[in-house]
Design a protein around this motif. Structure first.
Motif, PDB file in Angstrom:
ATOM      1  N   UNK A 117       0.807  -1.213   0.000  1.00 56.84           N
ATOM      2  CA  UNK A 117       0.000   0.000   0.000  1.00 56.84           C
ATOM      3  C   UNK A 117       0.841   1.265   0.000  1.00 56.84           C
ATOM      4  N   UNK A 118       2.014   1.210   0.657  1.00 54.45           N
ATOM      5  CA  UNK A 118       2.836   2.408   0.803  1.00 54.45           C
ATOM      6  C   UNK A 118       4.203   2.291   0.125  1.00 54.45           C
ATOM      7  N   UNK A 119       4.529   1.112  -0.363  1.00 57.24           N
ATOM      8  CA  UNK A 119       5.836   0.892  -0.957  1.00 57.24           C
ATOM      9  C   UNK A 119       5.746   0.356  -2.376  1.00 57.24           C
ATOM     10  N   UNK A 120       6.785  -0.362  -2.817  1.00 56.36           N
ATOM     11  CA  UNK A 120       6.867  -0.763  -4.226  1.00 56.36           C
ATOM     12  C   UNK A 120       6.271  -2.127  -4.561  1.00 56.36           C
ATOM     13  N   UNK A 121       5.816  -2.896  -3.567  1.00 50.17           N
ATOM     14  CA  UNK A 121       5.338  -4.249  -3.867  1.00 50.17           C
ATOM     15  C   UNK A 121       4.081  -4.212  -4.730  1.00 50.17           C
ATOM     16  N   UNK A 122       3.988  -5.205  -5.635  1.00 47.70           N
ATOM     17  CA  UNK A 122       2.849  -5.288  -6.527  1.00 47.70           C
ATOM     18  C   UNK A 122       1.800  -6.275  -6.045  1.00 47.70           C
ATOM     19  N   UNK A 123       0.817  -6.550  -6.921  1.00 43.24           N
ATOM     20  CA  UNK A 123      -0.314  -7.394  -6.554  1.00 43.24           C
ATOM     21  C   UNK A 123       0.109  -8.820  -6.246  1.00 43.24           C
ATOM     22  N   UNK A 124       0.985  -9.405  -7.083  1.00 36.89           N
ATOM     23  CA  UNK A 124       1.396 -10.793  -6.880  1.00 36.89           C
ATOM     24  C   UNK A 124       2.159 -10.953  -5.575  1.00 36.89           C
ATOM     25  N   UNK A 125       3.061 -10.014  -5.286  1.00 36.03           N
ATOM     26  CA  UNK A 125       3.799 -10.080  -4.028  1.00 36.03           C
ATOM     27  C   UNK A 125       2.847  -9.937  -2.838  1.00 36.03           C
ATOM     28  N   UNK A 126       1.811  -9.127  -3.003  1.00 36.25           N
ATOM     29  CA  UNK A 126       0.826  -8.933  -1.943  1.00 36.25           C
ATOM     30  C   UNK A 126       0.118 -10.241  -1.608  1.00 36.25           C
ATOM     31  N   UNK A 127      -0.371 -10.942  -2.624  1.00 40.10           N
ATOM     32  CA  UNK A 127      -1.110 -12.177  -2.382  1.00 40.10           C
ATOM     33  C   UNK A 127      -0.191 -13.315  -1.933  1.00 40.10           C
ATOM     34  N   UNK A 128       0.972 -13.423  -2.552  1.00 34.37           N
ATOM     35  CA  UNK A 128       1.880 -14.514  -2.199  1.00 34.37           C
ATOM     36  C   UNK A 128       2.482 -14.320  -0.810  1.00 34.37           C
ATOM     37  N   UNK A 129       3.039 -13.133  -0.563  1.00 32.13           N
ATOM     38  CA  UNK A 129       3.722 -12.897   0.701  1.00 32.13           C
ATOM     39  C   UNK A 129       2.810 -12.513   1.837  1.00 32.13           C
ATOM     40  N   UNK A 130       1.708 -11.826   1.527  1.00 34.80           N
ATOM     41  CA  UNK A 130       0.834 -11.340   2.590  1.00 34.80           C
ATOM     42  C   UNK A 130      -0.296 -12.266   2.952  1.00 34.80           C
ATOM     43  N   UNK A 131      -0.736 -13.109   2.013  1.00 34.46           N
ATOM     44  CA  UNK A 131      -1.875 -13.979   2.272  1.00 34.46           C
ATOM     45  C   UNK A 131      -1.492 -15.453   2.266  1.00 34.46           C
ATOM     46  N   UNK A 132      -0.930 -15.922   1.146  1.00 33.62           N
ATOM     47  CA  UNK A 132      -0.658 -17.354   1.013  1.00 33.62           C
ATOM     48  C   UNK A 132       0.456 -17.831   1.936  1.00 33.62           C
ATOM     49  N   UNK A 133       1.540 -17.072   2.045  1.00 31.00           N
ATOM     50  CA  UNK A 133       2.670 -17.520   2.855  1.00 31.00           C
ATOM     51  C   UNK A 133       2.307 -17.623   4.345  1.00 31.00           C
ATOM     52  N   UNK A 134       1.674 -16.604   4.969  1.00 31.51           N
ATOM     53  CA  UNK A 134       1.298 -16.776   6.380  1.00 31.51           C
ATOM     54  C   UNK A 134       0.350 -17.942   6.605  1.00 31.51           C
TER      55      UNK A 134
END
Length: 221
Positions: free
Chosen positions: A37-54
């Motif tokens: 939301x505030x940095x350079x990460x894109x949509x794929x990184x958001x779903x992979x790192x923020x949702x699927x990985x945890x």
């Protein structure tokens, strides 16, 4: 020394892991969402790192606990997963509260539909939930959304609907008044706290049961 390393040492490690896993998963989800939301990460990184990985890490943690019979530790993954999800979603709501721009859109059409979502708990049991959603087709100023898919009908055809949009385009728009960053962070703290307490209780219970089942050495006379 060997008994400490093989018994109580392992029990303390498992208890520490059970207590640390929920806040670590929530922190990972929150951190990735913040960078999106505030940095350079894109949509794929958001779903992979923020949702699927945890969720994958919590599932692995729950499966290992279930295999050795630590049911409370395994069960703690359920509120921990909700806590990670609430932490993830709270960032987008907070971003809209911080920098969102309110625009007025005209509702062109409202269509009602249902969506079935499936999930599994720590024991592998599947549950299905059916949700009713209302798709508001909108006519907005430049940069506004074409539709909002939300759980309730907010306006009729031809009426105006206030919408919050992100001028940076990193966060999905929401109806004005539907941003609840603080409430979602509170929900994350409550569910993660419940998971930590379950993990702690499960660790203590597991150590007690293993000690109780351990055969006693015969006393020397």
């Amino acid at each position: 020394m060997a008994g400490w390393q093989g018994g109580w040492g392992r029990g303390l490690w498992r208890t520490a892991l059970a207590v640390a896993a929920p806040p670590l998963a929530a922190a990972l989800a929150f951190g990735v969402a913040w960078e999106s939301a505030y940095g350079p990460l894109g949509t794929w990184e958001f779903f992979l790192g923020g949702l699927l990985l945890p969720l994958a890490l919590l599932g692995w943690h729950a499966a290992r606990a279930a295999r050795r019979g630590a049911s409370l530790i395994s069960l703690s993954a359920l509120p921990a997963g909700f806590g990670a999800f609430f932490a993830l979603v709270s960032v987008g709501h907070s971003a809209l509260e911080d920098r969102g721009v309110e625009i007025s859109c005209v509702v062109l059409e409202v269509s009602k539909h249902t969506r079935t979502e499936s999930s599994t708990d720590a024991q592998g049991h599947w549950t299905s939930t059916t949700r009713t959603l209302y798709d508001h087709h909108l006519d907005c100023p430049a940069g506004g959304p074409e539709h909002l898919d939300i759980p309730s009908r907010l306006a009729e055809e031809g009426e105006s609907l206030a919408v919050l949009r992100d001028p940076q385009g990193k966060v999905s728009p929401r109806a004005a008044g539907d941003a609840h960053g603080w409430g979602l962070r509170t929900a994350a703290a409550v569910t993660v706290g419940a998971a930590v307490l379950l993990g702690l209780a499960g660790g203590i219970r597991e150590a007690y049961e293993k000690r109780r089942r351990r055969p006693r050495r015969p006393t020397r006379r």
